[in-house]
Design a protein around this motif. Structure first.
Motif, PDB file in Angstrom:
ATOM      1  N   UNK A 174      28.466  47.079  22.159  1.00 52.74           N
ATOM      2  CA  UNK A 174      28.135  48.031  21.319  1.00 52.74           C
ATOM      3  C   UNK A 174      27.018  48.394  21.048  1.00 52.74           C
ATOM      4  N   UNK A 175      26.070  47.594  20.400  1.00 48.55           N
ATOM      5  CA  UNK A 175      24.660  47.942  20.340  1.00 48.55           C
ATOM      6  C   UNK A 175      23.619  47.657  21.537  1.00 48.55           C
ATOM      7  N   UNK A 176      23.752  46.560  22.068  1.00 45.40           N
ATOM      8  CA  UNK A 176      22.857  46.244  23.485  1.00 45.40           C
ATOM      9  C   UNK A 176      23.612  45.523  24.273  1.00 45.40           C
ATOM     10  N   UNK A 177      23.761  46.063  25.444  1.00 41.66           N
ATOM     11  CA  UNK A 177      24.190  45.037  26.920  1.00 41.66           C
ATOM     12  C   UNK A 177      22.783  44.383  27.364  1.00 41.66           C
ATOM     13  N   UNK A 209      32.055  47.826  20.385  1.00 43.49           N
ATOM     14  CA  UNK A 209      32.536  47.714  21.683  1.00 43.49           C
ATOM     15  C   UNK A 209      34.045  47.539  21.785  1.00 43.49           C
ATOM     16  N   UNK A 210      34.428  48.394  22.641  1.00 42.48           N
ATOM     17  CA  UNK A 210      35.754  48.234  22.865  1.00 42.48           C
ATOM     18  C   UNK A 210      36.109  46.932  23.740  1.00 42.48           C
ATOM     19  N   UNK A 211      35.015  46.459  24.581  1.00 37.51           N
ATOM     20  CA  UNK A 211      35.435  45.094  24.927  1.00 37.51           C
ATOM     21  C   UNK A 211      34.863  44.086  24.355  1.00 37.51           C
ATOM     22  N   UNK A 250      31.840  45.349  15.593  1.00 43.20           N
ATOM     23  CA  UNK A 250      33.108  44.999  15.778  1.00 43.20           C
ATOM     24  C   UNK A 250      33.329  44.978  17.255  1.00 43.20           C
ATOM     25  N   UNK A 251      34.298  44.140  17.723  1.00 39.95           N
ATOM     26  CA  UNK A 251      34.799  43.992  19.170  1.00 39.95           C
ATOM     27  C   UNK A 251      36.071  44.169  19.268  1.00 39.95           C
ATOM     28  N   UNK A 252      36.660  45.108  20.136  1.00 37.67           N
ATOM     29  CA  UNK A 252      37.953  45.502  20.152  1.00 37.67           C
ATOM     30  C   UNK A 252      38.651  44.529  20.899  1.00 37.67           C
ATOM     31  N   UNK A 253      38.071  43.882  21.863  1.00 36.73           N
ATOM     32  CA  UNK A 253      39.003  43.000  22.847  1.00 36.73           C
ATOM     33  C   UNK A 253      38.375  41.609  23.204  1.00 36.73           C
TER      34      UNK A 253
END
Length: 288
Positions: free
Chosen positions: A93-96, A113-115, A139-142
């Motif tokens: 979400x912030x950094x990949x 991040x949705x993942x 928050x991570x959604x998955x």
């Protein structure tokens, strides 16, 4: 303030050479309500982005790296940098991070991040070094890694705080690791996993080492409010660390050690967790 992407899902062209941003308190921000999706920075092969006193805010992509994408062969170096309020449809979400990330005296907060990897996702071959840095409110959604997700990379966290992060459908509210992760003189607290490992999940044959660190007040919806160590070959090293006041719906609330995985306890204390510290799993030096 950026209102439209330069190319693809990037606000600016990918960085392919060394470049320095002296922010002096400036903000790189995606306008709050544009219809297009884009991140603020993309560091590509051969590129080195050196940032100081800069905020990266409100990036929104359908893929990975809501605020910043670091591609293989790219490097991000940040001092007194804030990455906040960014959203990714994929990881990070912030950094990949698929290359190299070094953050000092910085903050990664309130990203989604949705993942995997609400705050920071470290992908296979990536390396990340966080020093004096706070990762909070992400928050991570998955499945994995509300704060930091490490899948096949190498992560070192020193003198830092990982707090109040959440994974809404999975494991590792604060940290998730399946490769190499070392945490020194740091605190992992007040994180939430809807399934396992409110504070930390170490899985998939990974090695997670905690030196002189504290894991406390984390929660899990199923097991292991503190640390969830699972899968054959996974190794958790607790060196002079404290795991306390963590809780989960099912025992243990402190540390769970699965079949074929190993916990090495070097003078660490596991106490005051609910409903048990380690039982029914077996953890050296842990009672109850």
């Amino acid at each position: 303030m950026f209102r439209a992407p330069s190319t693809g899902q990037d606000a600016t062209p990918p960085i392919t050479v060394p470049i320095t941003f002296l922010g002096n308190g400036a903000v790189l921000r995606r306008e709050a309500a544009p219809t297009s999706h884009f991140r603020l920075l993309d560091v590509a092969v051969g590129g080195t982005a050196t940032l100081s006193r800069l905020t990266i805010e409100n990036g929104d992509v359908t893929e990975a790296g809501g605020g910043v994408l670091v591609q293989p062969g790219g490097t991000l170096r940040g001092t007194s940098v804030t990455v906040r309020g960014n959203t990714a449809g994929g990881d990070g979400g912030g950094i990949d991070d698929q290359g190299t990330v070094r953050l000092t005296d910085s903050r990664v907060r309130d990203n989604t991040a949705q993942a995997f990897g609400g705050g920071l996702a470290v992908e296979p071959g990536g390396t990340a070094d966080l020093t004096g840095t706070t990762v909070d409110g992400n928050t991570a959604g998955s499945f994995a890694g509300g704060g930091v997700y490490n899948d096949g990379g190498s992560v070192t966290i020193s003198r830092s705080t990982v707090a109040k992060n959440e994974v809404t459908a999975g494991d590792g509210g604060g940290l998730w690791n399946d490769a190499q992760m070392t945490v020194n003189d740091s605190t992992v607290e007040d994180n939430l996993a809807r399934d396992h490992g409110g504070g930390v999940t170490n899985a998939g044959g990974g090695k997670a080492t905690f030196n002189r660190s504290t894991i406390r007040n984390n929660r899990a919806g199923l097991q292991a409010g503190g640390v969830y160590n699972v899968n054959p070959g996974s190794v958790l090293v607790l060196n002079r660390s404290l795991i306390t006041k963590n809780r989960s719906a099912n025992a243990p609330g402190g540390v769970f050690n699965g079949a074929g995985s190993t916990v090495v306890n070097k003078h660490s204390v596991i106490q005051g967790n609910t409903p048990t510290n380690c039982s029914p799993s077996s953890v050296p030096g842990c009672v109850g």
